[in-house]
Design a protein around this motif. Structure first.
Motif, PDB file in Angstrom:
ATOM      1  N   GLY A  60       2.435   0.491  65.653  1.00  0.00           N
ATOM      2  CA  GLY A  60       1.079   0.677  65.161  1.00  0.00           C
ATOM      3  C   GLY A  60       0.052   0.902  66.256  1.00  0.00           C
ATOM      4  N   ILE A  61       0.266   0.297  67.424  1.00  0.00           N
ATOM      5  CA  ILE A  61      -0.663   0.491  68.538  1.00  0.00           C
ATOM      6  C   ILE A  61      -0.632   1.956  68.986  1.00  0.00           C
ATOM      7  N   GLU A  62       0.556   2.517  69.082  1.00  0.00           N
ATOM      8  CA  GLU A  62       0.684   3.926  69.472  1.00  0.00           C
ATOM      9  C   GLU A  62       0.090   4.844  68.403  1.00  0.00           C
ATOM     10  N   VAL A  63       0.313   4.514  67.140  1.00  0.00           N
ATOM     11  CA  VAL A  63      -0.289   5.296  66.060  1.00  0.00           C
ATOM     12  C   VAL A  63      -1.812   5.248  66.186  1.00  0.00           C
ATOM     13  N   LEU A  64      -2.357   4.052  66.409  1.00  0.00           N
ATOM     14  CA  LEU A  64      -3.797   3.902  66.559  1.00  0.00           C
ATOM     15  C   LEU A  64      -4.328   4.711  67.742  1.00  0.00           C
ATOM     16  N   GLN A  65      -3.623   4.689  68.867  1.00  0.00           N
ATOM     17  CA  GLN A  65      -4.055   5.468  70.022  1.00  0.00           C
ATOM     18  C   GLN A  65      -4.131   6.957  69.683  1.00  0.00           C
ATOM     19  N   ASN A  66      -3.157   7.449  68.939  1.00  0.00           N
ATOM     20  CA  ASN A  66      -3.173   8.854  68.517  1.00  0.00           C
ATOM     21  C   ASN A  66      -4.318   9.144  67.562  1.00  0.00           C
ATOM     22  N   ILE A  67      -4.544   8.235  66.616  1.00  0.00           N
ATOM     23  CA  ILE A  67      -5.650   8.408  65.673  1.00  0.00           C
ATOM     24  C   ILE A  67      -6.978   8.440  66.420  1.00  0.00           C
ATOM     25  N   ARG A  68      -7.141   7.553  67.401  1.00  0.00           N
ATOM     26  CA  ARG A  68      -8.403   7.469  68.144  1.00  0.00           C
ATOM     27  C   ARG A  68      -8.706   8.741  68.941  1.00  0.00           C
ATOM     28  N   ARG A  69      -7.688   9.486  69.306  1.00  0.00           N
ATOM     29  CA  ARG A  69      -7.915  10.756  70.001  1.00  0.00           C
ATOM     30  C   ARG A  69      -8.535  11.798  69.075  1.00  0.00           C
ATOM     31  N   GLU A  70      -8.413  11.568  67.763  1.00  0.00           N
ATOM     32  CA  GLU A  70      -8.845  12.555  66.778  1.00  0.00           C
ATOM     33  C   GLU A  70      -9.977  12.083  65.883  1.00  0.00           C
ATOM     34  N   SER A  71     -10.181  10.760  65.785  1.00  0.00           N
ATOM     35  CA  SER A  71     -11.091  10.255  64.765  1.00  0.00           C
ATOM     36  C   SER A  71     -11.611   8.866  65.131  1.00  0.00           C
ATOM     37  N   ASP A  72     -12.747   8.515  64.552  1.00  0.00           N
ATOM     38  CA  ASP A  72     -13.259   7.147  64.681  1.00  0.00           C
ATOM     39  C   ASP A  72     -13.186   6.422  63.336  1.00  0.00           C
ATOM     40  N   VAL A  73     -12.199   6.813  62.518  1.00  0.00           N
ATOM     41  CA  VAL A  73     -11.983   6.199  61.208  1.00  0.00           C
ATOM     42  C   VAL A  73     -11.806   4.686  61.367  1.00  0.00           C
ATOM     43  N   TYR A  74     -12.233   3.937  60.363  1.00  0.00           N
ATOM     44  CA  TYR A  74     -12.012   2.498  60.362  1.00  0.00           C
ATOM     45  C   TYR A  74     -10.522   2.218  60.224  1.00  0.00           C
ATOM     46  N   VAL A  75     -10.014   1.257  61.016  1.00  0.00           N
ATOM     47  CA  VAL A  75      -8.605   0.877  60.968  1.00  0.00           C
ATOM     48  C   VAL A  75      -8.509  -0.642  60.882  1.00  0.00           C
ATOM     49  N   LEU A  76      -7.788  -1.111  59.893  1.00  0.00           N
ATOM     50  CA  LEU A  76      -7.507  -2.534  59.723  1.00  0.00           C
ATOM     51  C   LEU A  76      -6.059  -2.757  60.138  1.00  0.00           C
ATOM     52  N   MET A  77      -5.855  -3.556  61.181  1.00  0.00           N
ATOM     53  CA  MET A  77      -4.508  -3.806  61.699  1.00  0.00           C
ATOM     54  C   MET A  77      -3.906  -5.028  60.993  1.00  0.00           C
ATOM     55  N   LEU A  78      -2.639  -4.895  60.616  1.00  0.00           N
ATOM     56  CA  LEU A  78      -1.875  -6.002  60.036  1.00  0.00           C
ATOM     57  C   LEU A  78      -0.797  -6.412  61.026  1.00  0.00           C
ATOM     58  N   THR A  79      -0.541  -7.708  61.120  1.00  0.00           N
ATOM     59  CA  THR A  79       0.534  -8.143  61.993  1.00  0.00           C
ATOM     60  C   THR A  79       1.124  -9.461  61.509  1.00  0.00           C
ATOM     61  N   ALA A  80       2.406  -9.613  61.751  1.00  0.00           N
ATOM     62  CA  ALA A  80       3.067 -10.879  61.455  1.00  0.00           C
ATOM     63  C   ALA A  80       3.203 -11.698  62.732  1.00  0.00           C
ATOM     64  N   ARG A  81       2.725 -11.165  63.844  1.00  0.00           N
ATOM     65  CA  ARG A  81       2.825 -11.867  65.139  1.00  0.00           C
ATOM     66  C   ARG A  81       1.907 -13.064  65.180  1.00  0.00           C
TER      67      ARG A  81
END
Length: 81
Positions: A60-81
């Protein structure tokens, strides 16, 4: 209409979140892994992304990095960590 992309590898959780969001009137797109989530983001340009951290194929971190290169869309991160 507001749209939400839910990216999570657990089918039950994806479907539960989808059901709640659709009941509130949101359009919901689903993806089960990192590459699929990124592809769906690019194809659908949702207003919000609900993104699991631990995903197969691309985390998900890598996905977010890719999204951030293209958009400033709101992202809610989920984790079981």
């Amino acid at each position: 209409m507001v749209s939400v992309l839910v990216v999570d590898d657990e089918e039950n959780l994806r479907n539960l979140v989808k059901a709640y969001l659709e009941a509130e009137g949101y359009t919901v797109y689903l993806a089960e892994d990192g590459p699929g989530g990124l592809a769906s983001f690019r194809a659908n340009r949702p207003d919000l992304v609900v993104l699991d951290v631990m995903l197969p194929g691309m985390d998900g971190i890598e996905v977010l990095q890719n999204i951030r290169r293209e958009s400033d869309v709101y992202v809610l991160m989920l984790t079981a960590r």
